[in-house]
Design an enzyme around this catalytic site. Structure first.
Site, PDB file in Angstrom:
ATOM      1  N   HIS A  14     -20.354   1.379 -32.102  1.00  0.00           N
ATOM      2  CA  HIS A  14     -20.147   2.011 -33.410  1.00  0.00           C
ATOM      3  C   HIS A  14     -21.389   1.922 -34.313  1.00  0.00           C
ATOM      4  O   HIS A  14     -21.698   2.862 -35.047  1.00  0.00           O
ATOM      5  CB  HIS A  14     -18.932   1.369 -34.102  1.00  0.00           C
TER       6      HIS A  14
ATOM      7  N   ASP B  47     -11.201  11.914 -31.936  1.00  0.00           N
ATOM      8  CA  ASP B  47     -12.192  10.851 -32.135  1.00  0.00           C
ATOM      9  C   ASP B  47     -11.544   9.675 -32.862  1.00  0.00           C
ATOM     10  O   ASP B  47     -11.114   9.810 -34.012  1.00  0.00           O
ATOM     11  CB  ASP B  47     -13.373  11.394 -32.950  1.00  0.00           C
TER      12      ASP B  47
ATOM     13  N   TYR C 269     -10.859   1.855 -37.519  1.00  0.00           N
ATOM     14  CA  TYR C 269     -10.093   2.754 -38.389  1.00  0.00           C
ATOM     15  C   TYR C 269      -8.661   2.250 -38.591  1.00  0.00           C
ATOM     16  O   TYR C 269      -7.938   2.784 -39.442  1.00  0.00           O
ATOM     17  CB  TYR C 269     -10.049   4.180 -37.821  1.00  0.00           C
TER      18      TYR C 269
ATOM     19  N   ASN D 136     -10.125  24.902 -39.339  1.00  0.00           N
ATOM     20  CA  ASN D 136     -11.325  24.283 -38.777  1.00  0.00           C
ATOM     21  C   ASN D 136     -11.482  24.562 -37.280  1.00  0.00           C
ATOM     22  O   ASN D 136     -12.564  24.369 -36.723  1.00  0.00           O
ATOM     23  CB  ASN D 136     -11.299  22.759 -38.996  1.00  0.00           C
TER      24      ASN D 136
ATOM     25  N   LYS E 187     -14.380   3.471 -30.141  1.00  0.00           N
ATOM     26  CA  LYS E 187     -15.649   2.816 -30.477  1.00  0.00           C
ATOM     27  C   LYS E 187     -15.497   1.295 -30.539  1.00  0.00           C
ATOM     28  O   LYS E 187     -14.473   0.782 -30.998  1.00  0.00           O
ATOM     29  CB  LYS E 187     -16.166   3.326 -31.830  1.00  0.00           C
TER      30      LYS E 187
END
Length: 315
Positions: free
Chosen positions: A114, A47, A52, A266, A81
């Site tokens: 976003h 993602d 970012y 995870n 995004k």
């Protein structure tokens, strides 16, 4: 045997991997390494987002892994995004081209709006003076054109309330495939979850662990008594329990880490499950939204005067 829940099917027919690597607030120099570790350990969903400011570093890793045949492009699911400054219809394809160039890809599997908010072109940061009146339908039409072109194999939205999503569905020629929102045991998004289910839209949870590493979100999701009790009973970590809860709710999840041990941990959420009696306990957890979007709220400068208005009461 537990139902692994490795993928969910989107309304486009594509499959979205149920666990992806989040890259928000991953430091430059560390994010490329994290993506490399994740893909080599089986992650296929990454993602990303232009804001970012790390897509070029991630793109260099994609290029290397694809060239070395560690993974095939068709086996990856890459999300990016559209940032708030690129909402003008003519700016949407330019923003997409920039992301594709940075990620060194010909297409993304999913392109998301976003925020339901427009900011002045070229502005940086979150100064409310840069907030402009949005026109979500015209931005969405430009995103539909990206879907038509094949540069975005699916389109969707982030940070939308149930009402904003319903309003979008009223005008959308191509319905959103994915709604990406904050979602974890302490903010379960029950109303939005039910709405998405009823409309055939897939919900992806960002901050599924409550963003424990974030500088500006104070969260105790992984210390919730229900989460720690279930973790103890099942011999799993609180993080694994929070992620598995998301999968069993029917959401994909995007844990973020740059730590190799945690990236691997995870991803170990497929060969076990939370039994029904313990799963039912999650409904007892007190609910509170962590990411409130206060930076986008202003009495005079923003179309959203209050946090309640921004989220249409879903706080």
């Amino acid at each position: 045997m537990a139902n692994a829940i490795r993928y969910f099917e989107l309304n486009t027919g594509a499959k979205i991997p149920s666990v992806g690597l989040g890259t928000w607030q991953s430091d430059p120099g560390l994010v490329g390494s994290a993506v490399n570790i994740a893909i080599r350990h089986g992650y296929r969903h990454i993602d990303c987002a232009q804001v970012y400011a790390n897509e070029a570093e991630i793109g260099a890793v994609f290029k290397k892994l694809l060239e070395e045949r560690v993974v095939k492009r068709e086996d990856l699911f890459i999300t990016s995004k559209l940032w708030n400054t690129d909402h003008a219809p003519e700016d949407v394809p330019v923003a997409m081209e920039r992301t594709l160039r940075d990620l060194q890809l010909d297409y993304v599997d999913l392109y998301l709006m976003h925020w339901p908010l427009r900011m002045k072109k070229g502005s940086v940061g979150f100064n409310p003076e840069n907030i402009e009146q949005h026109d979500i339908p015209s931005t969405w039409r430009a995103m539909e054109a990206l879907y038509d072109s094949g540069k975005a194999r699916a389109i969707g939205v982030c940070n939308f309330s149930t009402k904003k999503l319903a309003d979008l569905l009223e005008i959308a020629r191509v319905p959103p495939a994915v709604v990406q929102v904050e979602c974890h045991p302490s903010w379960q998004q029950k109303k939005l979850h039910e709405f998405c289910k009823s409309k055939g839209l897939h919900l992806t949870g960002f901050s599924p662990l409550g963003s424990p590493g974030s500088a500006f979100i104070k969260s105790d999701v992984l210390k919730q008594p229900v989460v720690t009790m279930v973790a103890e009973k099942l011999g799993k970590s609180p993080a694994q329990v929070a992620l598995r809860w998301g999968l069993q709710m029917g959401h994909s999840v995007l844990p973020k880490s740059t730590n190799e041990k945690r990236i691997i941990e995870n991803f170990d959420v497929f060969d076990w499950s939370i039994p029904d009696d313990l799963f039912a306990k999650f409904s007892e957890i007190e609910q509170a939204r962590l990411l409130r979007a206060t930076v986008f709220v202003h009495e005079t400068l923003s179309p959203y005067k209050t946090v309640e208005e921004f989220w249409d009461g879903e706080i």
